[in-house]
Every structure is written in structure tokens, then in C-alpha cells.
Design a protein around this motif. Structure first.
Motif, PDB file in Angstrom:
ATOM      1  N   LEU A   1      -1.326 -10.384  -3.648  1.00 47.29           N
ATOM      2  CA  LEU A   1      -2.556  -9.680  -4.018  1.00 47.29           C
ATOM      3  C   LEU A   1      -3.552 -10.620  -4.684  1.00 47.29           C
ATOM      4  N   SER A   2      -3.054 -11.494  -5.545  1.00 53.81           N
ATOM      5  CA  SER A   2      -3.925 -12.450  -6.230  1.00 53.81           C
ATOM      6  C   SER A   2      -4.634 -13.350  -5.227  1.00 53.81           C
ATOM      7  N   HIS A   3      -3.891 -13.827  -4.243  1.00 49.43           N
ATOM      8  CA  HIS A   3      -4.473 -14.708  -3.236  1.00 49.43           C
ATOM      9  C   HIS A   3      -5.571 -13.993  -2.452  1.00 49.43           C
ATOM     10  N   LYS A   4      -5.392 -12.687  -2.204  1.00 53.62           N
ATOM     11  CA  LYS A   4      -6.355 -11.919  -1.408  1.00 53.62           C
ATOM     12  C   LYS A   4      -7.520 -11.391  -2.251  1.00 53.62           C
ATOM     13  N   GLY A   5      -7.472 -11.630  -3.570  1.00 48.91           N
ATOM     14  CA  GLY A   5      -8.500 -11.079  -4.434  1.00 48.91           C
ATOM     15  C   GLY A   5      -8.403  -9.568  -4.564  1.00 48.91           C
ATOM     16  N   ASP A   6      -7.196  -9.032  -4.374  1.00 45.12           N
ATOM     17  CA  ASP A   6      -6.939  -7.593  -4.457  1.00 45.12           C
ATOM     18  C   ASP A   6      -6.557  -7.265  -5.900  1.00 45.12           C
ATOM     19  N   ASP A   7      -7.306  -6.388  -6.549  1.00 44.79           N
ATOM     20  CA  ASP A   7      -7.099  -6.155  -7.983  1.00 44.79           C
ATOM     21  C   ASP A   7      -6.116  -5.024  -8.290  1.00 44.79           C
ATOM     22  N   ARG A   8      -5.390  -4.551  -7.282  1.00 47.91           N
ATOM     23  CA  ARG A   8      -4.363  -3.558  -7.562  1.00 47.91           C
ATOM     24  C   ARG A   8      -3.246  -4.177  -8.418  1.00 47.91           C
ATOM     25  N   THR A   9      -2.535  -3.313  -9.125  1.00 44.65           N
ATOM     26  CA  THR A   9      -1.456  -3.750  -9.998  1.00 44.65           C
ATOM     27  C   THR A   9      -0.111  -3.557  -9.304  1.00 44.65           C
ATOM     28  N   VAL A  10       0.773  -4.567  -9.397  1.00 46.92           N
ATOM     29  CA  VAL A  10       2.138  -4.404  -8.907  1.00 46.92           C
ATOM     30  C   VAL A  10       2.991  -3.831 -10.041  1.00 46.92           C
ATOM     31  N   VAL A  11       3.601  -2.692  -9.781  1.00 44.41           N
ATOM     32  CA  VAL A  11       4.483  -2.043 -10.740  1.00 44.41           C
ATOM     33  C   VAL A  11       5.923  -2.280 -10.291  1.00 44.41           C
ATOM     34  N   THR A  12       6.734  -2.852 -11.173  1.00 43.01           N
ATOM     35  CA  THR A  12       8.129  -3.085 -10.828  1.00 43.01           C
ATOM     36  C   THR A  12       8.880  -1.760 -10.861  1.00 43.01           C
ATOM     37  N   ASP A  13       9.395  -1.360  -9.686  1.00 39.57           N
ATOM     38  CA  ASP A  13      10.049  -0.067  -9.538  1.00 39.57           C
ATOM     39  C   ASP A  13      11.333  -0.262  -8.727  1.00 39.57           C
ATOM     40  N   PRO A  14      12.493  -0.191  -9.376  1.00 39.62           N
ATOM     41  CA  PRO A  14      13.757  -0.458  -8.671  1.00 39.62           C
ATOM     42  C   PRO A  14      14.105   0.577  -7.614  1.00 39.62           C
TER      43      PRO A  14
END
Length: 263
Positions: A220-233
Motif C-alpha cells: 500500500l505504501s508503494h502505491k500511495g494507498d492510505d488505507r490502514t492494514v489491520v492485523t487480523d488472525p
């Protein structure tokens, strides 16, 4: 047999100047991996022909199979189940039975498939059980064989993220992943196909291991995408994976790093 027994990159089997141009029937030869396998084998001086439904070959009905494998030294099967659910075992059983029968009738001396590192360690996933079944059918069959197991393709990380994404977040488990570029997979498949049958498994993997959630953040960082990654098992298909079974540090390591591939 060690996963990497007898394999040295990049070497394409017999030398064309030995007077024998090897012939390859590449089933599923128009797809992401297959098209590159065909290109690599032909560039090495062999004769590789792509076959797929678009060329009149159907691995489920058997249509066109005998013609496709006629005269081939090596059969490379890169076809895939159209679904990843509980219908996938039937696809692999039928397609492998048909392909093995055609290979035996055609006198094929080497049968190669592409599978997944750790595929026999995730019985919770229908598709992984189906791929493990495919390996078992090949190993029990009448044709000398090689199984190339690869880690997760870099090309599929975007798809993995879409399974559990919304407008603001992408939910991913911290499952360890060792991503490999499709071009490196194709090079390895072509190289194994051009050599002597392994009569076992050859593992290939990317050079780095990442938790899947971290891989999502990097992407996401590389694509400039500002969504958040939530760690979800519990999120997505890879939630069913226990431990680091989808990685293999003793595999043959491909050269392409994920951040270089992204660039």
C-alpha cells in the motif's frame, strides 16, 4: 530426496548442439506462468508448444490431448482449477487421470507440474488438499515426473488484499510469506522440465520472508494507498495456515526481491 537435489540454475537440460532438440507440450501454456515457460524453453533452443482451451485442448473432456502430446519428450501441466473450493479436487483428479493416460499413450518421458510449498501442511484449505492430491496422482502414475513447488507469487498479493478490504482498511493475518516473482517461477519450471526427472519435489522460493500484514503495508505504501492494514488472525484464506509452513529457507532461492519487483 532433498528439495533442491541435483538442480543448478540457470541450466536448460541437454545442449541443443548435442543434436537433439527436446519437444515440450505445455498444457496451460497461455497463462501467466505457462506463456513464460514456453518462451524460455524456445529461447534455449528447444521446441515448446503452448496448449489450452483456446487451442482446442480440454483436460477435463480429454479433447485434443493425444494430439497435443504426440511426439513430445516432456509434458508440462500448468492448468489450474477454475475454483478454489470443494470442487477443485475433482478437477485435478480428472485432469491428471486424462493427462497421464495421454502421456503414457504418447510415450512421454517426463511429466512436470507446478505446486505450492507447504501444500500438504494446510488440510483446512480445499484448494491445498486438491493440489496435494494432484501431486499424489502424479507420483503414483506411470510416467517419470518432477514436482516444482513454489511459494506465493508476488503477482497475487494484490488479489489477497482485496479479499478482506474495505474503503478504509485491509485486514490481514501475520502469516509468514516468502513471495516469488512469476518470471522466477517460470525460469525454474523450464529448467526442471529440460533436465532429468527429479522423481520428487524441487522447492523454489523468494529471497525474503515477510509477515503477510507487513507485506500489505509495504504494498500500500508503494502505491500511495492510505488505507490502514489491520492485523487480523482470522482474515482471509491464509488465516487457516499454521506457523511458517508456506516458507522454506532451504529451497532454491530466486533472485527477485519484493520491493524491486514493486518498482
Amino acid at each position: 530426496m532433498p528439495a533442491h537435489a541435483g538442480i543448478h540454475m540457470p541450466y536448460f537440460g541437454r545442449n541443443p548442439d548435442e543434436g537433439h532438440v527436446m519437444k515440450f507440450a505445455v498444457i496451460g501454456g497461455t497463462g501467466l506462468i505457462g506463456s513464460q515457460v514456453v518462451k524460455n524453453l524456445n529461447a534455449a533452443g528447444h521446441e515448446a508448444v503452448p496448449h489450452s482451451q483456446s487451442t482446442g485442448v480440454d483436460v477435463i473432456t480429454g479433447q485434443g490431448l493425444d494430439e497435443a502430446v504426440a511426439g513430445a519428450d516432456v509434458l508440462v501441466n500448468l492448468t489450474n482449477s477454475p475454483t478454489f473450493d470443494d470442487a477443485s479436487p475433482a478437477f485435478f483428479r480428472t485432469s491428471m487421470d486424462n493427462l497421464l493416460a495421454a502421456a503414457q499413450r504418447g510415450g512421454v518421458g517426463h511429466f512436470v507440474i507446478l505446486s505450492i510449498v507447504g501444500v500438504d501442511q494446510v488440510p483446512e484449505l480445499d484448494y491445498y488438499r486438491a493440489k496435494a492430491l494432484q501431486e499424489e496422482i502424479l507420483a503414483a502414475g506411470p510416467v517419470p515426473y518432477s514436482i516444482v513447488r513454489a511459494t506465493q507469487f508476488m503477482e497475487f498479493i494484490d488479489d489477497v488484499m482485496t479479499w478482506t478490504a474495505d474503503d478504509d482498511t485491509v485486514r490481514l493475518p501475520a502469516t509468514p510469506i516468502q513471495p516469488i516473482a512469476a518470471k522466477d517461477v517460470a525460469a525454474a519450471v523450464a529448467e526442471v522440465a529440460a533436465g532429468a526427472p527429479v522423481r520428487g519435489i524441487h522447492n523454489i522460493a523468494g529471497p525474503e520472508v515477510f509477515p503477510l500484514d507487513e507485506l500489505g503495508r509495504i504494498t500500500l505504501s508503494h502505491k500511495g494507498d492510505d488505507r490502514t492494514v489491520v492485523t487480523d488472525p482470522t482474515a482471509g484464506m491464509f488465516a487457516a495456515v499454521k506457523g511458517d509452513v508456506l516458507t522454506d529457507k532451504s529451497a532454491h532461492l530466486a533472485p527477485t526481491r519484493y520491493t524491486d519487483w514493486l518498482s
